[in-house]
Design an enzyme around this catalytic site. Sequence first.
Site, PDB file in Angstrom:
ATOM      1  N   HIS A  46       0.850  -1.194   0.000  1.00  0.00           N
ATOM      2  CA  HIS A  46       0.000   0.000   0.000  1.00  0.00           C
ATOM      3  C   HIS A  46       0.886   1.245   0.000  1.00  0.00           C
ATOM      4  O   HIS A  46       2.064   1.190   0.358  1.00  0.00           O
ATOM      5  CB  HIS A  46      -0.898   0.009   1.233  1.00  0.00           C
ATOM      6  CG  HIS A  46      -2.046  -0.946   1.149  1.00  0.00           C
ATOM      7  ND1 HIS A  46      -3.129  -0.869   1.995  1.00  0.00           N
ATOM      8  CD2 HIS A  46      -2.288  -2.007   0.333  1.00  0.00           C
ATOM      9  CE1 HIS A  46      -3.982  -1.832   1.706  1.00  0.00           C
ATOM     10  NE2 HIS A  46      -3.487  -2.535   0.696  1.00  0.00           N
ATOM     11  N   GLU A  48       1.201   3.875   1.893  1.00  0.00           N
ATOM     12  CA  GLU A  48       1.879   4.262   3.134  1.00  0.00           C
ATOM     13  C   GLU A  48       3.072   3.350   3.417  1.00  0.00           C
ATOM     14  O   GLU A  48       4.127   3.810   3.864  1.00  0.00           O
ATOM     15  CB  GLU A  48       0.900   4.215   4.315  1.00  0.00           C
ATOM     16  CG  GLU A  48      -0.256   5.201   4.196  1.00  0.00           C
ATOM     17  CD  GLU A  48      -1.480   4.594   3.537  1.00  0.00           C
ATOM     18  OE1 GLU A  48      -2.602   5.025   3.873  1.00  0.00           O
ATOM     19  OE2 GLU A  48      -1.322   3.685   2.687  1.00  0.00           O
ATOM     20  N   CYS A  76      -5.690   2.164   6.103  1.00  0.00           N
ATOM     21  CA  CYS A  76      -6.340   0.946   6.578  1.00  0.00           C
ATOM     22  C   CYS A  76      -5.662   0.507   7.875  1.00  0.00           C
ATOM     23  O   CYS A  76      -4.693   1.114   8.334  1.00  0.00           O
ATOM     24  CB  CYS A  76      -6.236  -0.147   5.520  1.00  0.00           C
ATOM     25  SG  CYS A  76      -4.550  -0.758   5.253  1.00  0.00           S
ATOM     26  N   CYS A  79      -1.888  -0.263   7.450  1.00  0.00           N
ATOM     27  CA  CYS A  79      -1.045   0.922   7.291  1.00  0.00           C
ATOM     28  C   CYS A  79      -1.021   1.762   8.562  1.00  0.00           C
ATOM     29  O   CYS A  79       0.019   2.319   8.931  1.00  0.00           O
ATOM     30  CB  CYS A  79      -1.525   1.749   6.106  1.00  0.00           C
ATOM     31  SG  CYS A  79      -1.319   0.893   4.520  1.00  0.00           S
TER      32      CYS A  79
END
Length: 294
Positions: A46, A48, A76, A79
């Site tokens: 992801h 991040e 999320c 992250c």
Amino acid sequence: MREALALAANAGAAGEVPIAALVVVGDEIIGRGANRVIRDRDTTAHAEIVALRDAFHTINNYRVPGATVYTTVEPCAMCAGALLHARVSRVVWGAPDAKFGAAGSVIDLFAQTQLNHHARDVVGHVCEAESAQLLKAFFFNKRERRQSIGRETMQVKTATWPDDQSHLKSIRFDVFVEEQGVPAEEEVDRWDPLCIHAIAWVDGQAAACGRLLPDGHIGRMAVRKPFRGRNIGAAVLEHLIERQRQRGDSESVLSAQTHAMGFYEKFGYVAYGPEYLDCDIPHRDMKKSLTKHS
């Protein structure tokens, strides 16, 4: 955040969900990242996480105390946990995530006092409209793209074996088992749960399918008899090739029934090797380069 939005737009153009993040210390950007889950074949890639990895490499450390992370979408749980473990001091996010958001939309990990480390400042809804528009446009173009076939509407979607196996098996059994006499016990194999599948829907009916194996082979291309001759198989093949390009495959390979070789040649596939029998059906291997110059 404006720079993060530009990175997100680039990710969307590459076929990834358009989300991006920056890690900033003082006035200096020390980490940049955008979604790379398809290209890296990594569900943890992801924005991040990618940005944190870049920052760790930049400062030669596994923590970034005092940093601010700007991310175009609410983090999320995965992250958010990574941001907390990295000792990030401040998090600024854009559009809320009603399904996975862990900064208040679904849960708020940053507000859990039981956790040992906390970002001191979390600010949401910054450039929310711009981030939300990127997501809306991406999903409209990539997942909700439709094509008219006469009075009917076709839609090709990526499918998964756990969720869509009944439709995939129904199409494949109609074509391969019922029409071509392939033994039913050989039609489904151990690779199906590991593949990327595609299904073409025509006015709500499952019309065609295909699969992409982990090693880059496309297979199980099947179009039900009532839907043939309308470029539905071509749409499934193009969908799978697009997924290959997104994840960075350099070559696409398939085993073609000899009567279908002309179909694949239209897409640039070239036959190689001798003819052979698979379930008593003549086949030849074919391949296609996926490099930019192909």
